[in-house]
Every structure is written in C-alpha cells, then in structure tokens.
Design an enzyme around this catalytic site. Structure first.
Site, PDB file in Angstrom:
ATOM      1  N   GLY A 227      68.486 -60.616 -25.213  1.00 42.09           N
ATOM      2  CA  GLY A 227      69.255 -61.760 -25.713  1.00 42.09           C
ATOM      3  C   GLY A 227      69.050 -62.954 -24.805  1.00 42.09           C
ATOM      4  N   SER A 228      70.048 -63.817 -24.783  1.00 40.63           N
ATOM      5  CA  SER A 228      69.880 -65.070 -24.042  1.00 40.63           C
ATOM      6  C   SER A 228      70.079 -64.843 -22.533  1.00 40.63           C
ATOM      7  CB  SER A 228      70.893 -66.100 -24.538  1.00 40.63           C
ATOM      8  OG  SER A 228      72.200 -65.614 -24.315  1.00 40.63           O
ATOM      9  N   GLU A 247      65.888 -58.338 -21.108  1.00 43.98           N
ATOM     10  CA  GLU A 247      64.776 -58.958 -21.839  1.00 43.98           C
ATOM     11  C   GLU A 247      65.326 -60.259 -22.410  1.00 43.98           C
ATOM     12  OE1 GLU A 247      61.812 -57.736 -21.824  1.00 43.98           O
ATOM     13  OE2 GLU A 247      62.215 -55.736 -21.064  1.00 43.98           O
ATOM     14  N   LEU A 248      65.000 -61.385 -21.745  1.00 44.51           N
ATOM     15  CA  LEU A 248      65.702 -62.634 -22.061  1.00 44.51           C
ATOM     16  C   LEU A 248      64.748 -63.689 -22.607  1.00 44.51           C
ATOM     17  CD1 LEU A 248      67.873 -62.501 -18.824  1.00 44.51           C
ATOM     18  CD2 LEU A 248      68.380 -61.512 -21.064  1.00 44.51           C
ATOM     19  N   CYS A 281      61.380 -65.080 -28.706  1.00 38.70           N
ATOM     20  CA  CYS A 281      61.502 -65.336 -27.264  1.00 38.70           C
ATOM     21  C   CYS A 281      60.177 -65.793 -26.664  1.00 38.70           C
ATOM     22  CB  CYS A 281      62.018 -64.096 -26.562  1.00 38.70           C
ATOM     23  SG  CYS A 281      61.098 -62.632 -27.006  1.00 38.70           S
TER      24      CYS A 281
HETATM   25  P1  NAD Z   1      72.814 -63.837 -27.415  1.00 37.50           P
HETATM   26  O1  NAD Z   1      72.654 -63.705 -25.948  1.00 37.50           O
HETATM   27  O2  NAD Z   1      73.762 -64.848 -27.919  1.00 37.50           O
HETATM   28  O3  NAD Z   1      73.283 -62.440 -28.031  1.00 37.50           O
HETATM   29  C1  NAD Z   1      72.580 -61.250 -27.763  1.00 37.50           C
HETATM   30  C2  NAD Z   1      73.536 -60.091 -27.936  1.00 37.50           C
HETATM   31  O4  NAD Z   1      74.567 -60.181 -26.958  1.00 37.50           O
HETATM   32  C3  NAD Z   1      74.241 -60.056 -29.287  1.00 37.50           C
HETATM   33  O5  NAD Z   1      74.395 -58.722 -29.686  1.00 37.50           O
HETATM   34  C4  NAD Z   1      75.582 -60.688 -28.981  1.00 37.50           C
HETATM   35  O6  NAD Z   1      76.592 -60.288 -29.881  1.00 37.50           O
HETATM   36  C5  NAD Z   1      75.844 -60.146 -27.587  1.00 37.50           C
HETATM   37  N1  NAD Z   1      76.752 -60.963 -26.778  1.00 37.50           N
HETATM   38  C6  NAD Z   1      76.928 -62.289 -26.808  1.00 37.50           C
HETATM   39  N2  NAD Z   1      77.835 -62.650 -25.867  1.00 37.50           N
HETATM   40  C7  NAD Z   1      78.217 -61.516 -25.243  1.00 37.50           C
HETATM   41  C8  NAD Z   1      79.121 -61.216 -24.174  1.00 37.50           C
HETATM   42  N3  NAD Z   1      79.817 -62.163 -23.541  1.00 37.50           N
HETATM   43  N4  NAD Z   1      79.261 -59.936 -23.794  1.00 37.50           N
HETATM   44  C9  NAD Z   1      78.535 -58.955 -24.377  1.00 37.50           C
HETATM   45  N5  NAD Z   1      77.669 -59.166 -25.401  1.00 37.50           N
HETATM   46  C10 NAD Z   1      77.514 -60.436 -25.824  1.00 37.50           C
HETATM   47  O7  NAD Z   1      71.347 -64.041 -28.021  1.00 37.50           O
HETATM   48  P2  NAD Z   1      70.924 -64.345 -29.524  1.00 37.50           P
HETATM   49  O8  NAD Z   1      71.286 -65.757 -29.851  1.00 37.50           O
HETATM   50  O9  NAD Z   1      71.381 -63.278 -30.438  1.00 37.50           O
HETATM   51  O10 NAD Z   1      69.339 -64.200 -29.425  1.00 37.50           O
HETATM   52  C11 NAD Z   1      68.517 -65.194 -28.950  1.00 37.50           C
HETATM   53  C12 NAD Z   1      68.130 -64.971 -27.504  1.00 37.50           C
HETATM   54  O11 NAD Z   1      67.526 -63.696 -27.349  1.00 37.50           O
HETATM   55  C13 NAD Z   1      67.078 -65.967 -27.056  1.00 37.50           C
HETATM   56  O12 NAD Z   1      67.388 -66.414 -25.761  1.00 37.50           O
HETATM   57  C14 NAD Z   1      65.798 -65.149 -27.061  1.00 37.50           C
HETATM   58  O13 NAD Z   1      64.791 -65.650 -26.234  1.00 37.50           O
HETATM   59  C15 NAD Z   1      66.301 -63.832 -26.621  1.00 37.50           C
HETATM   60  N6  NAD Z   1      65.351 -62.769 -26.979  1.00 37.50           N
HETATM   61  C16 NAD Z   1      64.631 -62.161 -25.985  1.00 37.50           C
HETATM   62  C17 NAD Z   1      63.690 -61.187 -26.314  1.00 37.50           C
HETATM   63  C18 NAD Z   1      62.885 -60.476 -25.264  1.00 37.50           C
HETATM   64  O14 NAD Z   1      62.431 -59.373 -25.542  1.00 37.50           O
HETATM   65  N7  NAD Z   1      62.688 -61.040 -24.095  1.00 37.50           N
HETATM   66  C19 NAD Z   1      63.492 -60.826 -27.642  1.00 37.50           C
HETATM   67  C20 NAD Z   1      64.246 -61.472 -28.615  1.00 37.50           C
HETATM   68  C21 NAD Z   1      65.179 -62.427 -28.276  1.00 37.50           C
END
Ligand code: NAD
Length: 473
Positions: A227-228, A247-248, A281
């Site tokens: 995620g982010s 993995e961000l 990402c």
């Molecule tokens: P996000 O960080 O908002 O959410 C990711 C996950 O975390 C979701 O399941 C969300 O519900 C959960 N989440 C959010 N806040 C949380 C908290 N405070 N506590 C626990 N869980 C929480 O990311 P997104 O908007 O869903 O996805 C986009 C991001 O993911 C981008 O930054 C992208 O680059 C990254 N990404 C990375 C990869 C990789 O493999 N490096 C692959 C795909 C996406």
C-alpha cells in the site's frame, strides 16, 4: 445485489454493519459487504493461532496440492474474477484479464515453491569448540501471516500474500482494501474449497483502526503490507514481534538515451505511464530524456497519447479507465494545475470528467514539484531533458523513493553504470520500470519499502530459520 460475508476462521460471517461497494466509473452498486466487529477479529486471530498448528504439520506435497486445487478453482471462476475486477476497481477488461491470469500464475508458482523449501548443513568445526558438531538449518512457518492489500491489484496482490503463506504452512488473515474487497473474498472461499484447514483462513473487512490493531497484535508472525508509504511505515512502527514486509509506492523513472530505439521507448512509456490510469506502484511518472532526442521523443509521446481510448473500463477497446474515485482524480488534477501555475507546460491532457483523468504529459517541471517528488498514482508523466547519462542517473536517484527504474540504452558501459548506481530494487534495461513477472524478487529501497515479495522470497519472510546442533556423543 450480492451480499458478501467476511470469512472468520473459515466461517462466513455477516454483520449489521454493511457498506456498499461501488463501481468507480459508473457509480453502480456492485455488492454489499459486511464489516467485521472487534469480536470477529479476535475470533479470527484465535482461530488462526490454533489453525497454524495444523497447517504447520502439513507435508509439502499436501500444501502444494491445496494450491494446485486453488489454481483449478480460480481457472474455473476466471470470468467471475474478471467481472469483479472491472466492477470494483474500474479496471479496463484487458487489465482485469491480465491480472486474473497473473493471479493464477502466482498461486501456481507458490505451489511449485511449496516443495522446494530447503535448508542447509553447516560445518561448525572451524574452531576447537565446534569439533565434532554439525549444524542443520531448516525453515519453519512463523504461524500467522497477516496480509494487507491495496485497491489497485486487489486479486494478484492478495495471491502474493496467500500463496506463499499456504506454501510455507502458515495460517493466513487477509485484509483487503475496503473499495475492492470482493475478489479477495471470492479467493478466500476458493481456498477453503481447495481444502486448506478452515481455521487457518480469514478474510476480514474492517476499519483502518481495527486493521492497525491487527497489525500490532503479538500473535501475528509475519505482517506483509502492500500500500502507500504513509500507512506502511506507520504500521511497521506499530508491529510488535512480527517480521514486516513493506511493498510501497514510488515515483517510477525511466532514462531514454539517444542510442536507443526511440519509437519503442515511446510506446513503452505510454503503456507504463497510462495503463490502469497510472495507478500502478511501478508506473512511469518521471521520464528523463537525452537532450538530442528530447523533441522527437516528446512529439512521439504526444501522438501516442492522442491515440489512446479513454473511457468505459468494461469496453474491450478502452486503454485508460477511471481512477479509483472522483476525489483521487481531482487530487491529481490539482497537482497538474499547481505544476502549471509554477511554470510547467501542459503538452497533453489535464482535463477531468468524473473519475476519468485524461492522460497528461508535462514538461518544464522541477524536481521539487509534487508531480515529480510525490507519488502521483494517476495518468501523469513529466518529461525532462538531461545532458549526461551520469546526470540522468542522479536525477532518478533524487527521490525519497526507490522501487524500480527503466533504462533505454544499448551501451554496455552505461548499462553497468546504471545497475551499479541506481538506488532502486530493480533496474530494467531496455524497458520501463513497469515490469513485474510474479516469480521475481520484487520490492523497493528507501521510502518504497523493505523486504521482497515473489513466492520464493516471500516464503523466506514468512518462515523463521531454526538451527539444530548435533554433537558427537
Ligand atoms: P493505502 O495505503 O491507502 O491502503 C492499503 C491498505 O491499507 C488497504 O487495505 C487499506 O484499507 C489499509 N489501511 C489504510 N489505512 C490503514 C491504517 N491506518 N491501518 C491499517 N490499515 C490501513 O493504499 P491504496 O490507496 O489502497 O493503494 C495505493 C498505494 O499502494 C500506492 O502508494 C501504491 O504505490 C501502493 N502499491 C504498492 C505496490 C508494491 O508492490 N510496491 C503494489 C500496489 C500498490
């Protein structure tokens, strides 16, 4: 409208606390999902802890068989997965088909890796105290794996958590993104049908606060987050004993040197910058171009961008679909407008209709502008000239992120220089950074994460080494 239940220790669980999953392109309601209560989460943790003692005893061939059955079931449900991915994520059909195929492949690779988890025999008699001793190192499952996944590849990234967790004999708790939970819920159902011990399978939809409590729970042996960066690094600071993989995101860059096939580079940049509306990402975000070929490349990029079909994700002809929400698209548009107000030039795009942002090309940007220094996660690329290859490498490295980078050059010395000096997880020569096959070690450095994914590498994160010393009697 389908009413989707969470999976708590192998049991489908519905609650009064339901919300609607909406197609981000059409606004249509796709399904209704039950959110887990704190009690459900506690139950899932208890079940996983108990279930992990069962999964740890499964032989490698048994774990591989479960995964192969899952491959068959996913293949049989292929069309359903594609439909869900289009509906919940606004993903163009072509990308939804591609993601489904990759997800099946990820599970297949996991099945292959399940029977390859080996160890090491270490000679210990290097010094006198070790005389007559041998050491045997073996990998053991950590117990409970928690996988938290983002919205943009909701199925394949869930498979990158679930596949290696099962391959290594762990219980799995998945927490998908709330916007795109349906494909993970179907995946969880199919894993149960494939015969994995039910207590060891949970798919929980919950609030960020509950997810945070889960990540901090001492019963989690490995926490694998995609995620982010903001959320990922925060959660790592909350984790207790778990091994953590992050993995961000990134602001993927590509270098285009004058000695390359410019037309090929241009078409790959358009693909990497704009497919999935830039919500990848490893999307191409920053393009650094050798000055002698700057104008011809820019012209070609503009022509190719004009030819893209932007619109309905369910139409097979669509190249660029919607972003995940109107708010996300508006936020991206604001970054374009801010860049233009600060002196950047808009070459293409820059307009918005609902959650559809037109593929956008900017020049004249500065490294400190948000369109460069932040992850835009939108169909936006910036194109900047450079004079020397070394300068281009320094420009790519001038970032808090470091996921992947692409380099178009045919010169071996430049290839070696790029590989030695680019501060990223993967250097892709002859292509864009938007390259991943699912068996490879995948991950970033700096703010882009820590640890590596890809079944073989994820298994290392999801197991602990244990050593046995045998001394001659
Ligand atoms: P996000 O960080 O908002 O959410 C990711 C996950 O975390 C979701 O399941 C969300 O519900 C959960 N989440 C959010 N806040 C949380 C908290 N405070 N506590 C626990 N869980 C929480 O990311 P997104 O908007 O869903 O996805 C986009 C991001 O993911 C981008 O930054 C992208 O680059 C990254 N990404 C990375 C990869 C990789 O493999 N490096 C692959 C795909 C996406």
């Amino acid at each position: 409208m389908d009413d989707w239940a969470c999976i708590v220790g192998g049991v489908e669980r519905r609650s009064e606390d339901r919300y609607l999953v909406v197609n981000p392109f059409s606004g249509e309601v796709v399904g209704q999902v039950s959110r887990c209560s704190a009690e459900d989460i506690e139950e899932a943790l208890q079940a996983a802890t108990a279930g992990s003692t069962v999964t740890a005893e499964l032989a490698a061939h048994q774990r591989a068989t479960v995964l192969r059955r899952l491959v068959d079931l996913m293949t049989a449900h292929r069309e359903e997965f594609i439909t869900l991915l289009i509906a919940e994520g606004g993903k163009p059909r072509r990308n939804a088909e591609g993601e489904t195929a990759r997800a099946i492949e990820t599970i297949l690779i996991s099945a292959e890796e399940a029977v390859r988890i080996g160890g090491e025999v270490i000679p210990l008699d290097r010094t006198v105290p070790g005389e007559g001793c041998i050491g045997i190192v073996q990998r053991f499952p950590v117990g409970v794996v928690l996988g938290i996944t983002p919205f943009n590849f909701p199925l394949n990234l869930a498979c990158h958590k679930l596949g290696p967790a099962v391959a290594s004999g762990n219980a799995i708790i998945l927490k998908p993104a709330s916007a795109t939970p349906l494909s993970s819920l179907l995946l969880g159902r199919l894993l149960l049908e494939a015969g994995y011990p039910p207590a060891a399978v949970s798919v929980l939809i919950c609030s960020p606060d509950d997810a945070e409590r889960l990540a901090a729970d001492q019963r989690i042996g490995c926490f694998s987050f995609t995620g982010s960066p903001e959320v990922g690094w925060h959660l790592r600071s909350r984790a207790t004993y778990a091994k953590v993989t992050l993995e961000l995101g990134g602001n993927g860059a590509v270098i285009v040197h004058e000695d390359c096939d410019l037309s090929h580079a241009a078409s790959r940049i358009i693909e990497g910058g704009f497919s999935q509306a830039g919500q990848v990402c490893i999307s191409v975000q920053r393009v650094f171009v050798h000055r002698p070929v700057f104008e011809p490349l820019l012209t070609r990029l503009g022509e190719l961008a004009d030819g893209l079909v932007v619109g309905d994700p369910s139409d097979p002809k669509t190249d660029v679909g919607s972003m995940i929400s109107k708010e996300a698209a508006e936020h991206a548009l604001k970054r374009i407008q801010d860049a233009c107000s600060a002196g950047a030039t808009l070459i293409k795009g820059g307009s918005l209709s609902g959650s559809l942002l037109q593929p956008t090309i900017l020049t004249g940007t500065k490294a400190g502008m948000e369109v460069n220094c932040r992850e835009v996660f939108a169909p936006i690329i910036t194109v900047t000239p450079y004079d020397t290859f070394e300068q281009a490498v320094a420009d790519v490295n001038d970032s808090v992120y470091g996921l992947q980078a692409g380099v178009f050059t045919r010169d071996l010395l430049r290839v070696r220089y790029a590989f030695s000096h680019l501060k990223v997880g993967t250097v892709v020569i002859g292509d864009i950074p938007t390259f991943r096959v699912d068996m490879m070690p995948y991950g970033g450095v700096k703010r882009s994460g820590s640890g590596r994914e890809g079944p073989r590498y994820a298994i290392e994160e999801m197991t602990d080494t244990r050593m046995m010393i045998i001394r001659d009697p």
